[in-house]
Scaffold this active site. Structure first.
Site, PDB file in Angstrom:
ATOM      1  N   LYS A 114      10.077  -5.367  -3.508  1.00  0.00           N
ATOM      2  CA  LYS A 114      11.342  -5.893  -2.980  1.00  0.00           C
ATOM      3  C   LYS A 114      11.284  -7.408  -2.869  1.00  0.00           C
ATOM      4  O   LYS A 114      12.202  -8.108  -3.294  1.00  0.00           O
ATOM      5  CB  LYS A 114      11.644  -5.285  -1.595  1.00  0.00           C
ATOM      6  CG  LYS A 114      11.757  -3.774  -1.583  1.00  0.00           C
ATOM      7  CD  LYS A 114      12.051  -3.215  -0.193  1.00  0.00           C
ATOM      8  CE  LYS A 114      10.982  -3.478   0.857  1.00  0.00           C
ATOM      9  NZ  LYS A 114       9.681  -2.810   0.604  1.00  0.00           N
ATOM     10  N   ARG A 161      16.479  -0.960   7.896  1.00  0.00           N
ATOM     11  CA  ARG A 161      15.364  -0.041   7.721  1.00  0.00           C
ATOM     12  C   ARG A 161      15.546   1.217   8.543  1.00  0.00           C
ATOM     13  O   ARG A 161      14.679   2.096   8.511  1.00  0.00           O
ATOM     14  CB  ARG A 161      14.111  -0.750   8.220  1.00  0.00           C
ATOM     15  CG  ARG A 161      13.034  -0.945   7.189  1.00  0.00           C
ATOM     16  CD  ARG A 161      11.902  -1.610   7.946  1.00  0.00           C
ATOM     17  NE  ARG A 161      10.678  -1.662   7.262  1.00  0.00           N
ATOM     18  CZ  ARG A 161      10.321  -2.653   6.439  1.00  0.00           C
ATOM     19  NH1 ARG A 161      11.140  -3.619   6.127  1.00  0.00           N
ATOM     20  NH2 ARG A 161       9.129  -2.638   5.901  1.00  0.00           N
ATOM     21  N   ARG A 221      -2.715  -7.303  -3.012  1.00  0.00           N
ATOM     22  CA  ARG A 221      -1.681  -8.339  -2.900  1.00  0.00           C
ATOM     23  C   ARG A 221      -2.261  -9.570  -2.226  1.00  0.00           C
ATOM     24  O   ARG A 221      -3.097  -9.486  -1.345  1.00  0.00           O
ATOM     25  CB  ARG A 221      -0.509  -7.840  -2.061  1.00  0.00           C
ATOM     26  CG  ARG A 221       0.438  -8.990  -1.685  1.00  0.00           C
ATOM     27  CD  ARG A 221       1.748  -8.537  -1.153  1.00  0.00           C
ATOM     28  NE  ARG A 221       1.632  -7.699   0.019  1.00  0.00           N
ATOM     29  CZ  ARG A 221       2.663  -7.078   0.566  1.00  0.00           C
ATOM     30  NH1 ARG A 221       3.865  -7.211   0.052  1.00  0.00           N
ATOM     31  NH2 ARG A 221       2.493  -6.328   1.625  1.00  0.00           N
ATOM     32  N   ARG A 248      -2.372 -10.084   3.760  1.00  0.00           N
ATOM     33  CA  ARG A 248      -1.648  -9.719   4.977  1.00  0.00           C
ATOM     34  C   ARG A 248      -2.469  -8.745   5.815  1.00  0.00           C
ATOM     35  O   ARG A 248      -3.132  -7.863   5.291  1.00  0.00           O
ATOM     36  CB  ARG A 248      -0.303  -9.083   4.614  1.00  0.00           C
ATOM     37  CG  ARG A 248       0.829 -10.096   4.598  1.00  0.00           C
ATOM     38  CD  ARG A 248       2.107  -9.581   3.998  1.00  0.00           C
ATOM     39  NE  ARG A 248       2.598  -8.312   4.536  1.00  0.00           N
ATOM     40  CZ  ARG A 248       3.749  -7.756   4.170  1.00  0.00           C
ATOM     41  NH1 ARG A 248       4.525  -8.381   3.273  1.00  0.00           N
ATOM     42  NH2 ARG A 248       4.127  -6.600   4.667  1.00  0.00           N
ATOM     43  N   ARG A 276       2.665   2.797   7.127  1.00  0.00           N
ATOM     44  CA  ARG A 276       3.925   2.185   6.667  1.00  0.00           C
ATOM     45  C   ARG A 276       4.675   3.144   5.748  1.00  0.00           C
ATOM     46  O   ARG A 276       5.894   3.228   5.802  1.00  0.00           O
ATOM     47  CB  ARG A 276       3.635   0.860   5.952  1.00  0.00           C
ATOM     48  CG  ARG A 276       3.303  -0.276   6.932  1.00  0.00           C
ATOM     49  CD  ARG A 276       2.514  -1.373   6.296  1.00  0.00           C
ATOM     50  NE  ARG A 276       3.255  -2.072   5.269  1.00  0.00           N
ATOM     51  CZ  ARG A 276       2.689  -2.864   4.355  1.00  0.00           C
ATOM     52  NH1 ARG A 276       1.376  -3.036   4.354  1.00  0.00           N
ATOM     53  NH2 ARG A 276       3.422  -3.483   3.462  1.00  0.00           N
TER      54      ARG A 276
HETATM   55  P1  AP5 Z   1       6.046  -7.146  -2.998  1.00  0.00           P
HETATM   56  O1  AP5 Z   1       7.124  -7.786  -3.771  1.00  0.00           O
HETATM   57  O2  AP5 Z   1       5.324  -7.938  -1.986  1.00  0.00           O
HETATM   58  O3  AP5 Z   1       6.590  -5.742  -2.377  1.00  0.00           O
HETATM   59  P2  AP5 Z   1       7.528  -5.475  -1.132  1.00  0.00           P
HETATM   60  O4  AP5 Z   1       8.386  -4.301  -1.501  1.00  0.00           O
HETATM   61  O5  AP5 Z   1       8.181  -6.690  -0.655  1.00  0.00           O
HETATM   62  O6  AP5 Z   1       6.410  -4.954  -0.118  1.00  0.00           O
HETATM   63  P3  AP5 Z   1       6.207  -5.292   1.421  1.00  0.00           P
HETATM   64  O7  AP5 Z   1       4.817  -4.832   1.763  1.00  0.00           O
HETATM   65  O8  AP5 Z   1       6.576  -6.688   1.755  1.00  0.00           O
HETATM   66  O9  AP5 Z   1       7.217  -4.309   2.049  1.00  0.00           O
HETATM   67  P4  AP5 Z   1       7.259  -3.822   3.475  1.00  0.00           P
HETATM   68  O10 AP5 Z   1       8.589  -3.229   3.496  1.00  0.00           O
HETATM   69  O11 AP5 Z   1       6.150  -2.920   3.858  1.00  0.00           O
HETATM   70  O12 AP5 Z   1       6.951  -5.140   4.360  1.00  0.00           O
HETATM   71  P5  AP5 Z   1       7.892  -6.123   5.164  1.00  0.00           P
HETATM   72  O13 AP5 Z   1       7.328  -7.464   5.078  1.00  0.00           O
HETATM   73  O14 AP5 Z   1       9.300  -5.911   4.792  1.00  0.00           O
HETATM   74  O15 AP5 Z   1       4.993  -6.539  -4.057  1.00  0.00           O
HETATM   75  C1  AP5 Z   1       3.824  -5.849  -3.625  1.00  0.00           C
HETATM   76  C2  AP5 Z   1       2.652  -6.154  -4.564  1.00  0.00           C
HETATM   77  O16 AP5 Z   1       2.914  -5.596  -5.843  1.00  0.00           O
HETATM   78  C3  AP5 Z   1       2.421  -7.656  -4.819  1.00  0.00           C
HETATM   79  O17 AP5 Z   1       1.046  -7.865  -4.959  1.00  0.00           O
HETATM   80  C4  AP5 Z   1       3.152  -7.922  -6.163  1.00  0.00           C
HETATM   81  O18 AP5 Z   1       2.594  -9.004  -6.870  1.00  0.00           O
HETATM   82  C5  AP5 Z   1       2.948  -6.596  -6.873  1.00  0.00           C
HETATM   83  N1  AP5 Z   1       4.062  -6.225  -7.761  1.00  0.00           N
HETATM   84  C6  AP5 Z   1       5.397  -6.428  -7.550  1.00  0.00           C
HETATM   85  N2  AP5 Z   1       6.127  -5.912  -8.564  1.00  0.00           N
HETATM   86  C7  AP5 Z   1       5.224  -5.384  -9.449  1.00  0.00           C
HETATM   87  C8  AP5 Z   1       5.359  -4.713 -10.695  1.00  0.00           C
HETATM   88  N3  AP5 Z   1       6.555  -4.484 -11.249  1.00  0.00           N
HETATM   89  N4  AP5 Z   1       4.222  -4.314 -11.335  1.00  0.00           N
HETATM   90  C9  AP5 Z   1       3.000  -4.532 -10.779  1.00  0.00           C
HETATM   91  N5  AP5 Z   1       2.810  -5.167  -9.602  1.00  0.00           N
HETATM   92  C10 AP5 Z   1       3.913  -5.591  -8.929  1.00  0.00           C
HETATM   93  O19 AP5 Z   1       7.697  -5.566   6.648  1.00  0.00           O
HETATM   94  C11 AP5 Z   1       6.470  -5.683   7.307  1.00  0.00           C
HETATM   95  C12 AP5 Z   1       6.573  -5.094   8.693  1.00  0.00           C
HETATM   96  O20 AP5 Z   1       7.509  -5.835   9.486  1.00  0.00           O
HETATM   97  C13 AP5 Z   1       7.054  -3.650   8.785  1.00  0.00           C
HETATM   98  O21 AP5 Z   1       5.996  -2.724   8.587  1.00  0.00           O
HETATM   99  C14 AP5 Z   1       7.643  -3.601  10.186  1.00  0.00           C
HETATM  100  O22 AP5 Z   1       6.638  -3.467  11.161  1.00  0.00           O
HETATM  101  C15 AP5 Z   1       8.272  -4.981  10.327  1.00  0.00           C
HETATM  102  N6  AP5 Z   1       9.675  -4.990   9.890  1.00  0.00           N
HETATM  103  C16 AP5 Z   1      10.188  -5.662   8.813  1.00  0.00           C
HETATM  104  N7  AP5 Z   1      11.506  -5.436   8.692  1.00  0.00           N
HETATM  105  C17 AP5 Z   1      11.842  -4.594   9.708  1.00  0.00           C
HETATM  106  C18 AP5 Z   1      13.072  -3.977  10.100  1.00  0.00           C
HETATM  107  N8  AP5 Z   1      14.212  -4.145   9.434  1.00  0.00           N
HETATM  108  N9  AP5 Z   1      13.047  -3.182  11.198  1.00  0.00           N
HETATM  109  C19 AP5 Z   1      11.917  -2.987  11.910  1.00  0.00           C
HETATM  110  N10 AP5 Z   1      10.730  -3.525  11.579  1.00  0.00           N
HETATM  111  C20 AP5 Z   1      10.688  -4.316  10.487  1.00  0.00           C
HETATM  112 MG    MG Z   2       8.006  -7.888   1.096  1.00  0.00          MG
END
Ligand code: AP5
Ligand code: MG
Ligand code: ZN
Length: 217
Positions: free
Chosen positions: A15, A90, A129, A162, A173
């Protein structure tokens, strides 16, 4: 016409990676709730310290504080033309709060692309990552490595892993995603804005598909 895109998908689906590229091409702000929490944590605000507890365990930060933080960002002038939302909403309650805020300004969620990736792929992606401490750019040691090890291509900042990218938190997660977030698939499908995109392809191919669904609007 403003354009509000909500990127859906499990942790590690890509994402953030795709949102950054879309934000560049459509000249819209990238609004990531996870990045906003990590920024708070870096500045050691009360919200950041609160969020850390939930993030480290792989659970969700409570809806009330999350909604206030994101709606506040969306009401800033930079988001007048729209935004690429990543990681928010979410929960169903967050989705309802977002719809309400959008309605008040005469807007709506225009598109909710779902980036689909298997659990095995999620684990492979997250355990290798690396993210930039300074600008938030995202890398993968095998799939998308930086030109120089440990150094960001974009800004030269230091790369780090991270805290929530360890195997146990990744499992939590995923569990949280299926339990709390996957109901949003039905929610946005019923509204006619869901678009499914195969996330197990190259970053470029996925970006091409996302452009196509946006341009088809
Ligand atoms: P990346 O682009 O980083 O993936 P992502 O979907 O953004 O993954 P996240 O881990 O950031 O998602 P998340 O939803 O768990 O975390 P968030 O920060 O939102 O890509 C991942 C890896 O794959 C990278 O190494 C990249 O290079 C590689 N990659 C990408 N595309 C590829 C491809 N096509 N082929 C191969 N490799 C590829 O949330 C973190 C925490 O914050 C949550 O757990 C929660 O505690 C809190 N939080 C955040 N938002 C909320 C909310 N709305 N409500 C409540 N709590 C929340
Ligand atoms: Mg992300
Ligand atoms: Zn950087």
């Amino acid at each position: 016409m403003a354009l509000f895109v909500v990127l859906l998908g499990p942790p590690g689906a890509g994402k953030g990676t795709q949102a950054k590229l879309l934000a560049q091409s459509f000249d819209l702000p990238h609004v990531s709730s996870g990045d906003l929490f990590r920024d708070h944590l870096k500045r050691e605000t009360r919200l950041g310290l609160l969020a850390k507890d939930y993030m480290d365990r792989g659970g969700l930060v409570p809806d009330n504080v999350t909604v206030d933080m994101v709606i506040d960002r969306l009401s800033q002038p930079v988001c007048q033309k729209g935004a690429i939302l990543d990681g928010f909403p979410r929960t169903l309650s967050q989705a309802l709060a977002l719809d309400e805020a959008m309605e008040e300004r005469g807007e709506q969620v225009d598109l909710a692309p779902l980036i689909q990736v298997s659990d095995d792929e999620v684990v492979k992606r997250l355990t290798a990552r690396r993210s930039c401490r300074s600008c938030g750019a995202v890398y993968h040691l095998l799939f998308n490595p930086p030109r120089v090890e440990g150094v960001c291509d974009v800004c030269g900042g230091p790369l780090y892993q991270r805290d929530d990218d360890n195997p146990e938190t990744v499992r939590n997660r995923l569990y949280t995603y299926y339990k709390e977030t996957s109901p949003l698939i039905g929610y946005y499908c019923a509204k006619g804005v869901l678009r499914e995109v195969d996330g197990e392809r190259s970053i470029d191919d996925i970006q091409v598909d996302l452009h196509a669904v946006i341009e088809a609007l």
